[in-house]
Design an enzyme around this catalytic site. Structure first.
Site, PDB file in Angstrom:
ATOM      1  N   CYS A  28       0.834  -1.213   0.000  1.00 24.02           N
ATOM      2  CA  CYS A  28       0.000   0.000   0.000  1.00 24.02           C
ATOM      3  C   CYS A  28       0.869   1.265   0.000  1.00 24.02           C
ATOM      4  CB  CYS A  28      -0.911  -0.007   1.227  1.00 24.02           C
ATOM      5  SG  CYS A  28      -1.758   1.565   1.468  1.00 24.02           S
ATOM      6  N   SER A  82      -2.934   8.615   6.067  1.00 21.30           N
ATOM      7  CA  SER A  82      -1.470   8.674   5.981  1.00 21.30           C
ATOM      8  C   SER A  82      -0.901  10.063   6.267  1.00 21.30           C
ATOM      9  CB  SER A  82      -1.010   8.185   4.614  1.00 21.30           C
ATOM     10  OG  SER A  82      -1.608   8.941   3.585  1.00 21.30           O
TER      11      SER A  82
HETATM   12  N1  LIG Z   1      -6.755   8.402   2.384  1.00 25.07           N
HETATM   13  C1  LIG Z   1      -6.194   7.199   2.954  1.00 25.07           C
HETATM   14  C2  LIG Z   1      -6.190   6.122   1.874  1.00 25.07           C
HETATM   15  C3  LIG Z   1      -5.807   4.748   2.419  1.00 25.07           C
HETATM   16  C4  LIG Z   1      -6.198   3.641   1.449  1.00 25.07           C
HETATM   17  O1  LIG Z   1      -6.974   3.837   0.513  1.00 25.07           O
HETATM   18  N2  LIG Z   1      -5.646   2.450   1.694  1.00 25.07           N
HETATM   19  C5  LIG Z   1      -6.045   1.305   0.903  1.00 25.07           C
HETATM   20  C6  LIG Z   1      -4.865   0.383   0.640  1.00 25.07           C
HETATM   21  S1  LIG Z   1      -3.603   1.126  -0.340  1.00 25.07           S
HETATM   22  C7  LIG Z   1      -7.037   0.477   1.700  1.00 25.07           C
HETATM   23  O2  LIG Z   1      -6.942   0.375   2.903  1.00 25.07           O
HETATM   24  N3  LIG Z   1      -7.971  -0.175   1.009  1.00 25.07           N
HETATM   25  C8  LIG Z   1      -8.905  -1.085   1.634  1.00 25.07           C
HETATM   26  C9  LIG Z   1     -10.301  -0.573   1.628  1.00 25.07           C
HETATM   27  O3  LIG Z   1     -10.558   0.528   1.110  1.00 25.07           O
HETATM   28  O4  LIG Z   1     -11.170  -1.292   2.114  1.00 25.07           O
HETATM   29  C10 LIG Z   1      -4.800   7.497   3.504  1.00 25.07           C
HETATM   30  O5  LIG Z   1      -4.172   8.464   3.057  1.00 25.07           O
HETATM   31  O6  LIG Z   1      -4.346   6.787   4.421  1.00 25.07           O
END
Ligand SMILES: N[C@@H](CCC(=O)N[C@@H](CS)C(=O)NCC(=O)O)C(=O)O
Length: 239
Positions: A28, A82
């Site tokens: 990720c 993040s």
């Molecule tokens: N805006 C979030 C985005 C985090 C994100 O989209 N992570 C993805 C993996 S790269 C995730 O957890 N996906 C699983 C889901 O949406 O259920 C950040 O900046 O932390």
């Protein structure tokens, strides 16, 4: 702690009070931001990987949206998103600092503007953008121009100055993964290198940093993950 991605049915790991934990997924890019900041600041921590295709129920008590990254600080508080995690780490562990006062507002603007590149990248790897790779790369390059200009204005090796700072950390995960695009598209990538001499030098400087090396993921594996997601048979641990 195991680096395997924990799934539904797994036991919730025993979390030791006062110890920092990062909930992550190996590939990720958002979690990569947090891993970079933790390594750069040499913050002792444990990583717990989460299987995002079959999430453990206990993880939803930590992060109700079930996304990674999530960070549990020494105070036991959960921090998600993040950018918030990286900024929180900078407040909790100020050395080395990620900002300097003179460039802080421009840094925040650059990080925000990089969001456009993240959206394009994400749409194309997940098949939501049907344009040929050349067109996608041309649009990304357009948004990258301000980063080249910024390095010229700053006259430093990193956006952070002589050492990396917030911009370097926040944009690196996608720059590292850009090499996966030709593997995902199964087409060569034509990038107008001559337009970006300072970005290219910056990439070399970043690649030589210990905290970047420690967190580098093989690009072939990232491409394999994306292709297996398209086929609907992801196994985060065997890629
Ligand atoms: N805006 C979030 C985005 C985090 C994100 O989209 N992570 C993805 C993996 S790269 C995730 O957890 N996906 C699983 C889901 O949406 O259920 C950040 O900046 O932390």
């Amino acid at each position: 702690m195991s680096s395997l991605h924990l799934s539904e049915g797994s036991e919730k790991p025993d979390l030791v009070e006062g110890k920092p934990y990062l909930f992550s997924m190996k590939f990720c890019p958002f979690a990569h931001r947090a891993r970079l900041a933790l390594s750069y600041k040499q913050i002792p921590h444990e990583i717990i990987n989460i299987n995002l295709k079959n999430k453990p129920k206990w993880y939803l008590d930590i992060h109700p949206e079930g996304k990674v990254p999530a960070f549990i600080g020494p105070d036991g508080k959960v921090v998600v998103e993040s950018d918030v995690i990286v900024n929180t780490l900078d407040e909790m562990y100020p050395d080395p600092p990620l900002y300097n006062e003179e460039t802080k507002s421009r840094d925040l603007e650059l990080v925000k503007n990089f969001g456009k590149i993240i959206n394009i990248f994400s749409d194309c790897i997940h098949g939501r953008d049907s344009r040929p790779l050349d067109e996608v790369v041309a649009e990304i390059s357009k948004h990258l121009e301000q980063f080249e200009e910024e390095l010229e204005t700053r006259g430093t090796d990193f956006f952070g100055g002589d050492t990396p700072g917030i911009v370097d950390i926040m944009i690196w995960p996608w720059v590292e993964r850009s090499k996966a695009l030709p593997l995902i598209y199964k087409q060569p990538l034509s990038f107008e290198k001559e337009k970006f001499p300072l970005i290219i030098k910056w990439v070399m400087n970043m690649k030589a940093q210990d905290f970047v090396i420690e967190n580098a993921g093989p690009i072939e594996k990232f491409a394999k993950l994306i292709l297996s997601m398209k086929e609907g048979n992801v196994d985060f641990d065997s890629i």
